[in-house]
Design a protein around this motif. Structure first.
Motif, short mmCIF file in Angstrom:
data_model
loop_
_atom_site.label_atom_id
_atom_site.label_comp_id
_atom_site.label_asym_id
_atom_site.label_seq_id
_atom_site.Cartn_x
_atom_site.Cartn_y
_atom_site.Cartn_z
N THR A 146 -3.60 -8.39 -6.83
CA THR A 146 -4.24 -8.49 -5.51
C THR A 146 -3.51 -9.46 -4.57
OG1 THR A 146 -5.76 -10.16 -6.41
CG2 THR A 146 -6.52 -7.87 -6.41
N GLY A 147 -2.39 -10.04 -5.04
CA GLY A 147 -1.60 -10.90 -4.17
C GLY A 147 -2.10 -12.33 -4.07
N VAL A 148 -3.15 -12.66 -4.83
CA VAL A 148 -3.67 -14.03 -4.82
C VAL A 148 -2.72 -14.97 -5.57
CG1 VAL A 148 -5.61 -15.50 -5.55
CG2 VAL A 148 -6.05 -13.21 -4.63
N PHE A 149 -2.13 -14.47 -6.65
CA PHE A 149 -1.18 -15.24 -7.46
C PHE A 149 0.22 -14.64 -7.34
CE2 PHE A 149 -4.97 -15.74 -10.56
CZ PHE A 149 -5.49 -16.78 -9.81
N ALA A 150 1.21 -15.50 -7.51
CA ALA A 150 2.60 -15.03 -7.54
C ALA A 150 2.78 -14.08 -8.71
CB ALA A 150 3.54 -16.22 -7.67
N ALA A 151 3.55 -13.01 -8.47
CA ALA A 151 3.73 -12.00 -9.52
C ALA A 151 5.11 -12.07 -10.16
CB ALA A 151 3.49 -10.61 -8.92
N ASP A 152 5.90 -13.10 -9.80
CA ASP A 152 7.27 -13.15 -10.32
C ASP A 152 7.36 -13.75 -11.72
OD1 ASP A 152 6.46 -15.57 -9.22
OD2 ASP A 152 8.50 -16.19 -8.71
N VAL A 153 6.28 -14.38 -12.21
CA VAL A 153 6.27 -14.93 -13.57
C VAL A 153 5.37 -14.05 -14.43
CG1 VAL A 153 5.71 -16.93 -15.00
CG2 VAL A 153 6.60 -17.27 -12.70
N PRO A 154 5.84 -13.58 -15.58
CA PRO A 154 5.01 -12.72 -16.42
C PRO A 154 3.70 -13.43 -16.83
CG PRO A 154 7.28 -12.73 -17.20
CD PRO A 154 7.17 -13.79 -16.15
N ALA A 155 2.61 -12.69 -16.77
CA ALA A 155 1.28 -13.26 -17.09
C ALA A 155 1.26 -13.83 -18.51
CB ALA A 155 0.20 -12.20 -16.90
N ASP A 156 1.94 -13.19 -19.45
CA ASP A 156 1.98 -13.70 -20.83
C ASP A 156 2.56 -15.10 -20.89
OD1 ASP A 156 0.79 -11.65 -22.28
OD2 ASP A 156 2.67 -10.54 -22.50
N LEU A 157 3.59 -15.34 -20.10
CA LEU A 157 4.23 -16.66 -20.08
C LEU A 157 3.29 -17.70 -19.50
CD1 LEU A 157 6.90 -17.94 -20.89
CD2 LEU A 157 7.73 -17.52 -18.57
#
Length: 198
Positions: A146-157
Motif C-alpha cells: 500500500t506504499g506505507v512502507f518502503a518496498a526495497d527491503v525484503p519483508a523476510d529480512l
C-alpha cells in the motif's frame, strides 16, 4: 485439576510443576536438572508429573509453548485491529518485546535448551514460530503493497532484523537496568518503523 499448597498459596499441580521446572532450568540448566529434583522441589510425586507431562522434554516444550501461544494470541489481536497498518505493526513489534521480557527466563531456557527437543517436538515448535513470523511478515507486506512502507527491503529480512533484537534480549536486559520493558519495546518498535519509512 487437583491443587496443592505451596509457599505462595494454592496452585494447580500442573502450574506448580511448570513454575518449579522453569526456576530449576533457569538456575541449573535443563540437562543438569533431573525429574526427581523437579518433583521434590514442587512437593509432588513423579506420578503427578507424568500425569500432566509425559516427560521432562514435555516440560521444556511447554515452557516455551505457553509464551508462544500468548504472543500469537496478542499478535492476532493487533493484526486484526481496525487501525492503520503502521499502528498495527508498531503495536505488534512492541508487544513481542514486552512479552519476551516479562517471560525472559522461559525464553532464555528455550534458546539454551532447544537442541534437547526430539525431532517431533522440534518440528512442532518450528512450525508454531513460523506461523507467528508469517503473520508478523504479512503486516510488513501489507504496508509495502500500500506504499506505507518502503518496498526495497525484503519483508523476510525486516522480520529477521526485528526478531534478532528480540531474541538477543536475554543476553543484556536486566530488571534493574535504566529502561523499563515498555521503553525498550517502544525504542525497538521505533527503530523498526524508521527502517521501513519510504
Amino acid at each position: 485439576m487437583a491443587a496443592t499448597k505451596d509457599g505462595d498459596g494454592t496452585k494447580p499441580v500442573a502450574q506448580r510443576l511448570l513454575a518449579t521446572a522453569t526456576r530449576l532450568f533457569a538456575e541449573r540448566g535443563y540437562d543438569r536438572t533431573s525429574v526427581q529434583e523437579i518433583v521434590d522441589a514442587a512437593g509432588v510425586t513423579k506420578g503427578a508429573l507424568y500425569h500432566y507431562f509425559g516427560s521432562k522434554e514435555d516440560l521444556l516444550h511447554e515452557v516455551y509453548g505457553r509464551v508462544l501461544r500468548l504472543q500469537q494470541e496478542r499478535l492476532d489481536h493487533f493484526a486484526d485491529a481496525d487501525a492503520p497498518v503502521e499502528q498495527r505493526l508498531r503495536d505488534a513489534a512492541a508487544d513481542v518485546v514486552v512479552t519476551t521480557i516479562e517471560n525472559l527466563d522461559d525464553t532464555k531456557i528455550f534458546f539454551r535448551s532447544m537442541h534437547h527437543l526430539g525431532p517431533e517436538k522440534d518440528k512442532q515448535v518450528r512450525a508454531e514460530r513460523r506461523r507467528y513470523h508469517e503473520r508478523f511478515r504479512a503486516l510488513i507486506e501489507e504496508g509495502q503493497r500500500t506504499g506505507v512502507f518502503a518496498a526495497d527491503v525484503p519483508a523476510d529480512l525486516v522480520v529477521d532484523y526485528h526478531f534478532g533484537s528480540v531474541h538477543h534480549l536475554g543476553t543484556w536486559y536486566r530488571e534493574d537496568g535504566p529502561l523499563t520493558p515498555q521503553e525498550v519495546a517502544d525504542h525497538l518498535a521505533g527503530l523498526l518503523l524508521r527502517a521501513l519509512r519510504p
